[in-house]
Scaffold this motif. Structure first.
Motif, PDB file in Angstrom:
ATOM      1  N   THR A 137      54.031  84.715  24.057  1.00  0.00           N
ATOM      2  CA  THR A 137      53.897  86.169  24.040  1.00  0.00           C
ATOM      3  C   THR A 137      52.595  86.530  24.742  1.00  0.00           C
ATOM      4  O   THR A 137      51.731  85.686  24.935  1.00  0.00           O
ATOM      5  CB  THR A 137      53.842  86.753  22.614  1.00  0.00           C
ATOM      6  OG1 THR A 137      52.600  86.367  21.989  1.00  0.00           O
ATOM      7  CG2 THR A 137      55.008  86.293  21.754  1.00  0.00           C
ATOM      8  N   ASP A 144      48.942  88.370  24.591  1.00  0.00           N
ATOM      9  CA  ASP A 144      47.937  88.230  23.536  1.00  0.00           C
ATOM     10  C   ASP A 144      48.249  89.098  22.324  1.00  0.00           C
ATOM     11  O   ASP A 144      48.413  90.317  22.440  1.00  0.00           O
ATOM     12  CB  ASP A 144      46.554  88.603  24.073  1.00  0.00           C
ATOM     13  CG  ASP A 144      46.019  87.553  25.041  1.00  0.00           C
ATOM     14  OD1 ASP A 144      46.690  86.520  25.216  1.00  0.00           O
ATOM     15  OD2 ASP A 144      44.935  87.783  25.600  1.00  0.00           O
ATOM     16  N   TYR A 145      48.333  88.433  21.184  1.00  0.00           N
ATOM     17  CA  TYR A 145      48.472  89.079  19.873  1.00  0.00           C
ATOM     18  C   TYR A 145      49.761  89.877  19.687  1.00  0.00           C
ATOM     19  O   TYR A 145      49.877  90.645  18.741  1.00  0.00           O
ATOM     20  CB  TYR A 145      47.240  89.946  19.570  1.00  0.00           C
ATOM     21  CG  TYR A 145      45.971  89.138  19.599  1.00  0.00           C
ATOM     22  CD1 TYR A 145      45.673  88.240  18.580  1.00  0.00           C
ATOM     23  CD2 TYR A 145      45.090  89.234  20.673  1.00  0.00           C
ATOM     24  CE1 TYR A 145      44.516  87.468  18.617  1.00  0.00           C
ATOM     25  CE2 TYR A 145      43.931  88.467  20.713  1.00  0.00           C
ATOM     26  CZ  TYR A 145      43.651  87.589  19.688  1.00  0.00           C
ATOM     27  OH  TYR A 145      42.518  86.825  19.738  1.00  0.00           O
ATOM     28  N   ARG A 146      50.734  89.691  20.549  1.00  0.00           N
ATOM     29  CA  ARG A 146      52.051  90.273  20.307  1.00  0.00           C
ATOM     30  C   ARG A 146      52.878  89.275  19.495  1.00  0.00           C
ATOM     31  O   ARG A 146      52.813  88.070  19.738  1.00  0.00           O
ATOM     32  CB  ARG A 146      52.769  90.586  21.612  1.00  0.00           C
ATOM     33  CG  ARG A 146      52.200  91.790  22.335  1.00  0.00           C
ATOM     34  CD  ARG A 146      53.117  92.229  23.444  1.00  0.00           C
ATOM     35  NE  ARG A 146      52.688  93.493  24.024  1.00  0.00           N
ATOM     36  CZ  ARG A 146      53.471  94.258  24.766  1.00  0.00           C
ATOM     37  NH1 ARG A 146      54.725  93.888  25.004  1.00  0.00           N
ATOM     38  NH2 ARG A 146      53.023  95.382  25.255  1.00  0.00           N
ATOM     39  N   PRO A 147      53.692  89.750  18.557  1.00  0.00           N
ATOM     40  CA  PRO A 147      54.489  88.826  17.751  1.00  0.00           C
ATOM     41  C   PRO A 147      55.780  88.426  18.447  1.00  0.00           C
ATOM     42  O   PRO A 147      56.357  89.194  19.217  1.00  0.00           O
ATOM     43  CB  PRO A 147      54.783  89.643  16.484  1.00  0.00           C
ATOM     44  CG  PRO A 147      54.818  91.064  16.968  1.00  0.00           C
ATOM     45  CD  PRO A 147      53.805  91.145  18.079  1.00  0.00           C
ATOM     46  N   ASN A 198      50.233  81.576  21.931  1.00  0.00           N
ATOM     47  CA  ASN A 198      49.915  82.939  21.526  1.00  0.00           C
ATOM     48  C   ASN A 198      50.667  83.302  20.250  1.00  0.00           C
ATOM     49  O   ASN A 198      50.604  82.573  19.278  1.00  0.00           O
ATOM     50  CB  ASN A 198      50.176  83.921  22.665  1.00  0.00           C
ATOM     51  CG  ASN A 198      49.085  83.871  23.716  1.00  0.00           C
ATOM     52  OD1 ASN A 198      48.007  83.345  23.493  1.00  0.00           O
ATOM     53  ND2 ASN A 198      49.362  84.422  24.878  1.00  0.00           N
ATOM     54  N   GLY A 199      51.415  84.400  20.246  1.00  0.00           N
ATOM     55  CA  GLY A 199      52.051  84.858  19.017  1.00  0.00           C
ATOM     56  C   GLY A 199      53.447  84.342  18.792  1.00  0.00           C
ATOM     57  O   GLY A 199      54.161  84.845  17.917  1.00  0.00           O
ATOM     58  N   HIS A 204      46.728  78.149  21.381  1.00  0.00           N
ATOM     59  CA  HIS A 204      46.335  79.462  20.859  1.00  0.00           C
ATOM     60  C   HIS A 204      46.975  79.778  19.516  1.00  0.00           C
ATOM     61  O   HIS A 204      47.521  80.852  19.298  1.00  0.00           O
ATOM     62  CB  HIS A 204      46.645  80.575  21.871  1.00  0.00           C
ATOM     63  CG  HIS A 204      45.869  80.449  23.145  1.00  0.00           C
ATOM     64  ND1 HIS A 204      46.478  80.231  24.352  1.00  0.00           N
ATOM     65  CD2 HIS A 204      44.538  80.475  23.387  1.00  0.00           C
ATOM     66  CE1 HIS A 204      45.557  80.133  25.300  1.00  0.00           C
ATOM     67  NE2 HIS A 204      44.365  80.283  24.731  1.00  0.00           N
ATOM     68  N   ASP A 217      45.351  80.420  16.998  1.00  0.00           N
ATOM     69  CA  ASP A 217      44.559  81.488  16.399  1.00  0.00           C
ATOM     70  C   ASP A 217      45.227  82.842  16.615  1.00  0.00           C
ATOM     71  O   ASP A 217      44.859  83.829  15.990  1.00  0.00           O
ATOM     72  CB  ASP A 217      43.131  81.494  16.965  1.00  0.00           C
ATOM     73  CG  ASP A 217      43.089  81.570  18.488  1.00  0.00           C
ATOM     74  OD1 ASP A 217      44.053  81.127  19.137  1.00  0.00           O
ATOM     75  OD2 ASP A 217      42.079  82.057  19.016  1.00  0.00           O
ATOM     76  N   ARG A 218      46.220  82.881  17.485  1.00  0.00           N
ATOM     77  CA  ARG A 218      46.995  84.105  17.712  1.00  0.00           C
ATOM     78  C   ARG A 218      48.369  84.002  17.052  1.00  0.00           C
ATOM     79  O   ARG A 218      49.281  84.716  17.416  1.00  0.00           O
ATOM     80  CB  ARG A 218      47.121  84.362  19.217  1.00  0.00           C
ATOM     81  CG  ARG A 218      45.749  84.591  19.856  1.00  0.00           C
ATOM     82  CD  ARG A 218      45.823  84.622  21.360  1.00  0.00           C
ATOM     83  NE  ARG A 218      44.478  84.613  21.927  1.00  0.00           N
ATOM     84  CZ  ARG A 218      44.216  84.438  23.215  1.00  0.00           C
ATOM     85  NH1 ARG A 218      45.198  84.251  24.076  1.00  0.00           N
ATOM     86  NH2 ARG A 218      42.973  84.434  23.656  1.00  0.00           N
ATOM     87  N   ASN A 219      48.530  83.058  16.148  1.00  0.00           N
ATOM     88  CA  ASN A 219      49.698  82.958  15.276  1.00  0.00           C
ATOM     89  C   ASN A 219      50.759  81.983  15.747  1.00  0.00           C
ATOM     90  O   ASN A 219      51.829  81.896  15.143  1.00  0.00           O
ATOM     91  CB  ASN A 219      50.352  84.326  15.043  1.00  0.00           C
ATOM     92  CG  ASN A 219      50.760  84.539  13.607  1.00  0.00           C
ATOM     93  OD1 ASN A 219      50.220  83.901  12.711  1.00  0.00           O
ATOM     94  ND2 ASN A 219      51.714  85.414  13.380  1.00  0.00           N
TER      95      ASN A 219
END
Length: 228
Positions: free
Chosen positions: A79, A81-84, A102-103, A122, A124-126
């Motif tokens: 994804t 950055d920080y998108r689920p 990422n997410g 990443h 840390d971004r889920n």
């Protein structure tokens, strides 16, 4: 077409009702409260067989595949950055190479079989890969907090930071101190001598070796399923 455009449109309510007792149903809560990042879930009612590479879009997305997912090339779950993003595979997942970052969160109710290398970045971004069965790959490479869990254990050479799992130590620790030249081919190292994930993924996709000759054989436990 991207993975998150396959199948037919459905709703979070319909998925909740259909899979109320599934171990991953709580993952849908993120999207119920997503606000501006809300999305229309997709449901694939059969096995997906991709004859080449397959990737998701930038998110947000929810995709539930009622069968297996088989990719003859590279499978990229990602994804922005920080998108689920959530991909659920109710059967097995098979790919020649695989990366998630990422997410992107992937849940596999069967087992995961990767012919070559599997990469996670990443966290840390889920980003996480959760497997009910076995995770089998030539190598599992994780960094930046990415996590991979397998109920029946991981059968792979493991490269990750120490402390990634309780009770399981990686074969090669990601210390970030420029010691990658002991293990990896020079073409996949950054200027500091650590593994460069972008270069490593490109090399694996092209069929080029990541490891120096003899490195994999130095870790005899790698074909053994180790609990995470």
């Amino acid at each position: 077409m991207t993975l998150d455009r396959l199948g037919t449109e459905t709703s979070l309510a319909s998925l909740r009702a259909r899979h109320a007792h599934s171990r991953w149903s709580f993952e849908l809560d993120v999207f119920a409260a997503a606000g501006d990042l809300a999305c229309t879930p997709r449901l694939v009612e059969s096995t997906v067989a991709a004859p080449a590479d397959l990737a998701t879009g930038p998110g947000p997305y929810v995709v539930v595949i009622e069968g297996s997912l088989e990719v003859t090339g590279h499978l990229s779950l990602w994804t922005d950055d920080y998108r689920p993003g959530l991909v659920v595979v109710r059967g097995d997942l098979r790919a020649r190479t695989l990366s998630f970052d990422n997410g992107a969160r992937a849940v596999v109710e069967g087992s995961v079989f990767v012919e070559d290398c599997l990469f996670g970045d990443h966290g840390d971004r889920n980003g996480v890969l959760s497997v009910a069965g076995e995770l089998r790959a030539r190598a599992l490479l994780l960094r930046h907090g990415a996590r991979a869990y397998a109920g029946a254990g991981v059968s792979a050479l493991i490269y990750a930071a120490e402390g990634t799992w309780e009770g399981l130590w990686p074969d090669i620790a990601d210390e970030g101190v420029g010691d990658g030249a002991q293990f990896f081919a020079g073409a996949v190292l950054d200027r500091y001598g650590d593994l460069d994930f972008k270069r490593a993924i490109e090399a694996a996709r092209a069929g080029h070796p990541l490891f120096l000759p003899g490195v994999e054989d130095a870790f005899p436990a790698r074909p053994t399923a180790r609990r995470t």
